[in-house]
Design a protein around this motif. Structure first.
Motif, short mmCIF file in Angstrom:
data_model
loop_
_atom_site.label_atom_id
_atom_site.label_comp_id
_atom_site.label_asym_id
_atom_site.label_seq_id
_atom_site.Cartn_x
_atom_site.Cartn_y
_atom_site.Cartn_z
N ALA A 40 -6.87 -12.36 -6.12
CA ALA A 40 -7.14 -13.30 -4.77
C ALA A 40 -5.98 -13.73 -4.24
CB ALA A 40 -8.08 -14.38 -5.06
N GLY A 41 -4.97 -14.22 -5.00
CA GLY A 41 -3.62 -14.49 -4.63
C GLY A 41 -2.85 -13.58 -4.03
N THR A 42 -3.19 -12.00 -4.48
CA THR A 42 -2.39 -10.82 -3.99
C THR A 42 -3.25 -10.41 -2.48
OG1 THR A 42 -1.83 -10.04 -5.94
CG2 THR A 42 -2.13 -8.58 -4.18
N HIS A 43 -4.30 -10.87 -2.45
CA HIS A 43 -5.35 -10.63 -1.15
C HIS A 43 -4.60 -11.62 -0.12
CE1 HIS A 43 -8.39 -8.90 1.55
NE2 HIS A 43 -8.52 -10.27 1.67
N ALA A 44 -4.47 -12.83 -0.50
CA ALA A 44 -4.17 -13.66 0.59
C ALA A 44 -3.06 -13.59 1.11
CB ALA A 44 -4.26 -15.17 -0.23
N ASP A 45 -1.92 -12.97 0.25
CA ASP A 45 -0.66 -12.63 0.50
C ASP A 45 -0.43 -11.55 1.80
OD1 ASP A 45 0.27 -14.78 -0.89
OD2 ASP A 45 0.79 -13.68 -2.48
N LEU A 46 -1.54 -10.78 1.78
CA LEU A 46 -1.35 -9.50 2.58
C LEU A 46 -1.25 -9.97 3.90
CD1 LEU A 46 -3.94 -7.12 1.01
CD2 LEU A 46 -1.58 -6.88 1.01
N PRO A 47 -0.61 -9.23 5.02
CA PRO A 47 -0.50 -9.82 6.37
C PRO A 47 -1.91 -9.44 6.94
CG PRO A 47 0.54 -7.52 6.06
CD PRO A 47 0.18 -8.12 4.56
N GLY A 72 -1.54 -3.68 11.76
CA GLY A 72 -0.98 -4.44 10.63
C GLY A 72 0.55 -5.00 10.79
N ALA A 73 0.96 -5.32 9.71
CA ALA A 73 2.44 -5.74 9.74
C ALA A 73 3.22 -4.55 10.24
CB ALA A 73 2.81 -6.38 8.35
N HIS A 74 4.50 -4.90 10.90
CA HIS A 74 5.50 -3.95 11.47
C HIS A 74 6.10 -3.24 10.30
CE1 HIS A 74 4.82 -5.74 15.40
NE2 HIS A 74 5.23 -6.94 15.06
N ASP A 75 5.96 -3.65 9.29
CA ASP A 75 6.90 -2.92 8.18
C ASP A 75 5.78 -1.87 7.48
OD1 ASP A 75 5.12 -4.54 6.77
OD2 ASP A 75 6.54 -5.55 5.68
N LEU A 76 4.73 -1.56 8.05
CA LEU A 76 3.73 -0.74 7.21
C LEU A 76 4.35 0.68 7.70
CD1 LEU A 76 0.13 -2.34 7.98
CD2 LEU A 76 1.72 -2.19 5.96
N GLY A 77 5.33 0.89 8.60
CA GLY A 77 5.70 2.33 9.02
C GLY A 77 4.83 3.07 9.87
N ASN A 78 4.64 4.35 9.54
CA ASN A 78 3.93 5.30 10.22
C ASN A 78 2.82 5.64 9.34
OD1 ASN A 78 5.39 5.02 12.72
ND2 ASN A 78 6.73 6.51 12.18
N TYR A 79 2.62 5.26 8.34
CA TYR A 79 1.85 5.94 7.24
C TYR A 79 0.44 5.36 7.68
CZ TYR A 79 -0.69 6.84 2.91
OH TYR A 79 -1.60 7.34 1.98
N THR A 119 -3.87 -4.77 4.65
CA THR A 119 -4.10 -6.15 5.34
C THR A 119 -5.16 -6.86 4.76
OG1 THR A 119 -5.39 -4.94 7.27
CG2 THR A 119 -2.80 -4.88 7.46
N SER A 120 -5.18 -7.99 5.17
CA SER A 120 -6.45 -8.90 5.12
C SER A 120 -7.43 -8.83 6.23
CB SER A 120 -6.19 -10.19 4.86
OG SER A 120 -5.53 -10.84 5.86
N LEU A 121 -8.73 -9.34 6.21
CA LEU A 121 -9.60 -8.93 7.43
C LEU A 121 -8.99 -9.75 8.81
CD1 LEU A 121 -12.10 -7.82 8.15
CD2 LEU A 121 -13.26 -10.00 7.73
N SER A 122 -9.05 -8.80 9.76
CA SER A 122 -8.59 -9.65 11.23
C SER A 122 -9.53 -10.70 11.71
CB SER A 122 -8.45 -8.57 12.18
OG SER A 122 -10.00 -7.94 12.51
N GLY A 123 -9.02 -11.47 12.82
CA GLY A 123 -9.84 -12.44 13.14
C GLY A 123 -10.84 -11.49 14.37
N PRO A 124 -11.84 -12.01 14.62
CA PRO A 124 -12.82 -11.65 15.38
C PRO A 124 -12.34 -11.26 17.05
CG PRO A 124 -13.43 -13.69 15.23
CD PRO A 124 -12.36 -13.57 14.31
#
Length: 256
Positions: A40-47, A72-79, A119-124
């Motif tokens: 849960a902590g790891t999931h909460a830390d995700l962008p 997602g976050a800008h550091d995810l690259g092009n993957y 990433t974690s779930l986006s807002g609606p």
């Protein structure tokens, strides 16, 4: 009768086994709880993922093409990460790409969310679909002072429009053959009810009204949160479009 001296030993052995199993069970339980907490902590830390509309309009007409993008976050690259899409809380099957393009129907109105591997779930994000000849489009309903935004007078199937007029609070504000109106450095005077009129061929059509609000810059996080919440409010014209007047638009149903 000689068996009796061994009974206490057997009982002590069973009790020792019971205590050992009880201790082991407690250890396993705490290990599981710790593992869940770490996950849960790891999931909460995700962008947090972000859903973006292209084009950016929160209101569209039936049969318009819409693209939803999950970022997602800008550091995810092009993957290319696997993406899950949700419509009104239910997962959209068969969609696992970060970009989701489709031709809208009336059933496509509602809230969209996405989640990527990292990433974690986006807002609606709300998308309203209506059936009409003309629609005034906006990217959101609440703006901050100083912002620049665009209003678009949009026709069904992007048919050519002529003599376009934009209205604010019932007053004509802009007249041209350009179907977009750019409002720069908005202030409180730009709050109000907006709609547009235009000729589609020889027929004059009027869009439904959309209420826009321009707020003073938020002074604290609570005010900012309130503004964000107001941006998620949708009006009845988005969820319950009124029927077109059959007397003035006799051919509309046949076209649709």
């Amino acid at each position: 009768m000689r068996i009796l001296p061994f009974l206490p030993l057997a009982m002590e052995s069973n009790w020792a086994n019971y205590k050992h199993l009880q201790t082991l069970s407690q250890m396993l339980l705490w290990t599981a709880v710790l593992a869940l907490a770490l996950v849960a902590g790891t999931h909460a830390d995700l962008p947090k993922a972000v859903v973006k509309l292209e084009p950016p309009w929160i209101q569209v007409l039936k049969e318009d093409n819409v693209t939803l993008k999950c970022e997602g976050a800008h550091d995810l690259g092009n993957y290319s990460y696997s993406t899950q899409w949700f419509h009104n809380g239910s997962r959209i099957s068969g969609q696992d790409q970060s970009s989701y393009r489709f031709k809208v129907t009336m059933n496509d109105s509602g809230e969209y969310q996405c989640q990527m591997d990292q990433t974690s779930l986006s807002g609606p994000v709300y998308l309203g679909v209506t059936s009409d000849w003309l629609l005034l489009q906006t990217s959101q309903l609440v703006f901050q002072e100083g912002e620049t935004f665009t209003l678009k007078c949009h026709s069904w199937k992007s048919q050519a429009l002529n003599k376009i007029t934009f209205f604010q609070n019932g007053n004509p504000m802009r007249f041209s053959n350009n179907n977009s109106w750019l409002i720069s450095k908005a202030n409180h005077t730009h709050s109000g009810d907006y709609y547009c009129k235009a000729f589609l061929g020889k027929n004059l059509h009027t869009s439904k009204s959309v209420t826009l609000t321009v707020r003073a810059n938020p002074i604290d996080d609570e005010e900012a949160a309130k503004t964000e919440a107001e941006n998620t409010i949708t009006y009845s014209l988005l969820k319950h479009p009124e029927a077109v007047d059959e007397d003035t638009e006799p051919d509309y149903q046949n076209h649709l």
